[in-house]
Design a protein around this motif. Structure first.
Motif, PDB file in Angstrom:
ATOM      1  N   UNK A 172      -3.662   0.144  -5.884  1.00 57.66           N
ATOM      2  CA  UNK A 172      -4.400   1.624  -5.317  1.00 57.66           C
ATOM      3  C   UNK A 172      -4.632   3.087  -5.689  1.00 57.66           C
ATOM      4  N   UNK A 173      -5.259   2.650  -6.734  1.00 57.08           N
ATOM      5  CA  UNK A 173      -5.886   3.879  -6.762  1.00 57.08           C
ATOM      6  C   UNK A 173      -5.641   4.523  -8.540  1.00 57.08           C
ATOM      7  N   UNK A 260     -11.899  -3.287 -11.799  1.00 61.85           N
ATOM      8  CA  UNK A 260     -11.834  -4.298 -11.103  1.00 61.85           C
ATOM      9  C   UNK A 260     -11.710  -2.916  -9.187  1.00 61.85           C
ATOM     10  N   UNK A 261     -12.577  -3.314  -8.306  1.00 61.88           N
ATOM     11  CA  UNK A 261     -12.201  -1.906  -6.691  1.00 61.88           C
ATOM     12  C   UNK A 261     -10.314  -2.068  -6.725  1.00 61.88           C
ATOM     13  N   UNK A 262      -9.991  -1.014  -6.339  1.00 60.50           N
ATOM     14  CA  UNK A 262      -9.026  -0.714  -5.775  1.00 60.50           C
ATOM     15  C   UNK A 262      -8.906  -1.085  -4.336  1.00 60.50           C
ATOM     16  N   UNK A 263      -8.586  -2.357  -4.576  1.00 62.26           N
ATOM     17  CA  UNK A 263      -8.598  -2.476  -2.685  1.00 62.26           C
ATOM     18  C   UNK A 263      -7.741  -2.542  -1.795  1.00 62.26           C
ATOM     19  N   UNK A 264      -6.384  -2.308  -2.706  1.00 57.30           N
ATOM     20  CA  UNK A 264      -5.320  -1.889  -2.138  1.00 57.30           C
ATOM     21  C   UNK A 264      -5.482   0.015  -1.366  1.00 57.30           C
ATOM     22  N   UNK A 268      -5.581   0.026   2.974  1.00 59.11           N
ATOM     23  CA  UNK A 268      -4.021   0.802   3.171  1.00 59.11           C
ATOM     24  C   UNK A 268      -5.224   1.797   4.503  1.00 59.11           C
ATOM     25  N   UNK A 269      -6.784   2.438   4.534  1.00 60.73           N
ATOM     26  CA  UNK A 269      -7.098   2.812   5.500  1.00 60.73           C
ATOM     27  C   UNK A 269      -7.203   2.168   6.505  1.00 60.73           C
ATOM     28  N   UNK A 270      -7.453   1.007   6.451  1.00 65.26           N
ATOM     29  CA  UNK A 270      -7.792  -0.108   7.594  1.00 65.26           C
ATOM     30  C   UNK A 270      -6.574  -0.087   8.269  1.00 65.26           C
ATOM     31  N   UNK A 271      -5.203  -0.671   7.592  1.00 61.66           N
ATOM     32  CA  UNK A 271      -3.823  -0.524   8.444  1.00 61.66           C
ATOM     33  C   UNK A 271      -3.800   0.862   9.834  1.00 61.66           C
ATOM     34  N   UNK A 272      -4.397   2.142   8.162  1.00 60.53           N
ATOM     35  CA  UNK A 272      -3.981   3.281   9.393  1.00 60.53           C
ATOM     36  C   UNK A 272      -4.965   3.125  10.654  1.00 60.53           C
ATOM     37  N   UNK A 273      -6.428   3.112  10.282  1.00 55.60           N
ATOM     38  CA  UNK A 273      -6.976   2.858  11.345  1.00 55.60           C
ATOM     39  C   UNK A 273      -6.726   1.857  12.424  1.00 55.60           C
ATOM     40  N   UNK A 274      -6.026   1.277  11.792  1.00 54.82           N
ATOM     41  CA  UNK A 274      -5.580   0.255  13.496  1.00 54.82           C
ATOM     42  C   UNK A 274      -4.356   0.193  13.939  1.00 54.82           C
TER      43      UNK A 274
END
Length: 370
Positions: A172-173, A260-264, A268-274
């Motif tokens: 998560x970053x 690795x990329x922080x996919x969390x 989070x941003x995808x869920x926030x936009x939905x």
């Protein structure tokens, strides 16, 4: 002719003045470049909570710099404990001008280690450059800088490695961290006490960012020791990194590190936009349904019809039941019975079939009882 002779000396004088000015400007720029970056302070002593003005010159134009107050440091010796010896929370960033100079106020804070203290200024990106200026922090403890033995010489004996793994917070970053493990041997003639290593991290084509880290211990001549140094990247870092180890100005080892990329964060941003638009839509629909006026036509008629339909059984139950037979007693004044035209007065619909008689055409129709 006289005008031409007058203009000639003036032109020559202007040309000589320009050449002289250019000639003096070039040596000054060359001298400032040769001197390298420098830092000066508005005052040499300040207490925690105050501020000091830091001025610099000789830096690269438009360079991003970081200013920190560090302990256990001195000009020429560097920061012994790296940035762990600095007041990182109170640092300030500054950008140099087109002439490589800057001026900025820096809040005075006590570093996590004792003094001697310096204001350490270093480049953030590009070619590495740094400079220090002595600052006495009033009321802060002072401790002598440990002496570094000059006769020792280290060599890496085994392969280096990075120990550790990324946790859920890194997904998560959170800053990725590892432990740089390597084994060195003292091939010199003098023991090494508390050696200071430089650990650099580089990403892509960028130059490595070096950080001084001190290892506590003594390595005798001909002996070896396993050393573990912490390595941490910035928040949200991902991609291919290279970790370098330097001692005495010489790079001893390098170790690649794939992060690795922080996919969390992406999730989070995808869920926030939905979720946020859906919540706003539901709130808006609730507000519209509450604010819009009620219709008095079709909607009210439908409701009244439903209410009348529910009341019909009650009304039916309350109506008196009509009897198919006439009362046997004599008619009273309040009760009247009306016979149908084709029945005789002494018959009723409830009588047997034989007693019924149809009136003749000549018989007048009577109403009521005779």
């Amino acid at each position: 002719m006289n005008r031409r002779h007058r203009r000639g000396p003036r032109l020559w004088a202007s040309a000589l003045a320009l050449v002289a000015a250019f000639g003096f400007a070039v040596p000054q720029q060359a001298a400032s470049a040769a001197e390298g970056p420098a830092v000066t302070l508005s005052k040499s002593e300040a207490g925690a909570g105050g501020s000091v003005t830091v001025k610099g010159s000789g830096w690269r134009p438009d360079a991003l710099l970081m200013m920190l107050i560090c302990g256990q440091s001195a000009p020429g010796k560097g920061v012994v404990g790296g940035t762990n010896s600095c007041a990182n929370a109170d640092g300030r960033a500054v950008t140099t001008g087109s002439d490589g100079s800057f001026s900025k106020d820096l809040p005075v804070a006590e570093p996590p280690v004792p003094c001697p203290c310096v204001v350490h200024v270093a480049t953030v990106t590009g070619e590495t450059a740094q400079a220090d200026a002595v600052l006495k922090v009033a009321g802060h403890a002072v401790k002598a800088i440990p002496e570094q033995a000059t006769g020792g010489k280290l060599s890496v004996l085994t392969d280096t490695r990075l120990d550790g793994s990324s946790g859920i917070l890194t997904w998560f970053g959170a800053p990725p961290s590892r432990t740089f493990v390597f084994t060195v041997g003292n091939v010199g003639s003098a023991p090494l006490k508390d050696p200071v290593f430089q650990v650099g991290t580089s990403h892509g084509v960028f130059a490595p960012q070096w950080e001084d880290q001190q290892w506590r211990g003594t390595i005798a001549p001909g002996k070896k020791a396993q050393i573990k140094l912490p390595v941490e990247l910035s928040s949200g870092a991902h991609g291919n990194y290279l970790i370098s180890l330097k001692f005495g100005g010489k790079v001893l080892a390098e170790q690649p590190w794939g992060v690795g990329r922080p996919w969390g964060v992406t999730l989070f941003w995808i869920l926030l936009c939905v979720v946020v638009p859906a919540a706003i839509f539901r709130i808006g629909m609730a507000v519209v349904d509450r604010v819009r006026p009620r219709r008095s036509g079709g909607g009210g008629g439908g409701a009244s019809r439903h209410r009348s339909a529910r009341r019909r059984p009650e009304l039916t139950a309350r109506l008196p039941k009509l009897s198919r037979h006439e009362p046997s007693g004599p008619p009273s004044a309040t009760t009247t019975t009306t016979a149908l035209p084709w029945f005789t007065p002494d018959t009723d619909p409830g009588a047997p079939a034989g007693q019924l008689s149809a009136p003749s055409d000549n018989t007048p129709t009577t109403k009521g009882h005779t």
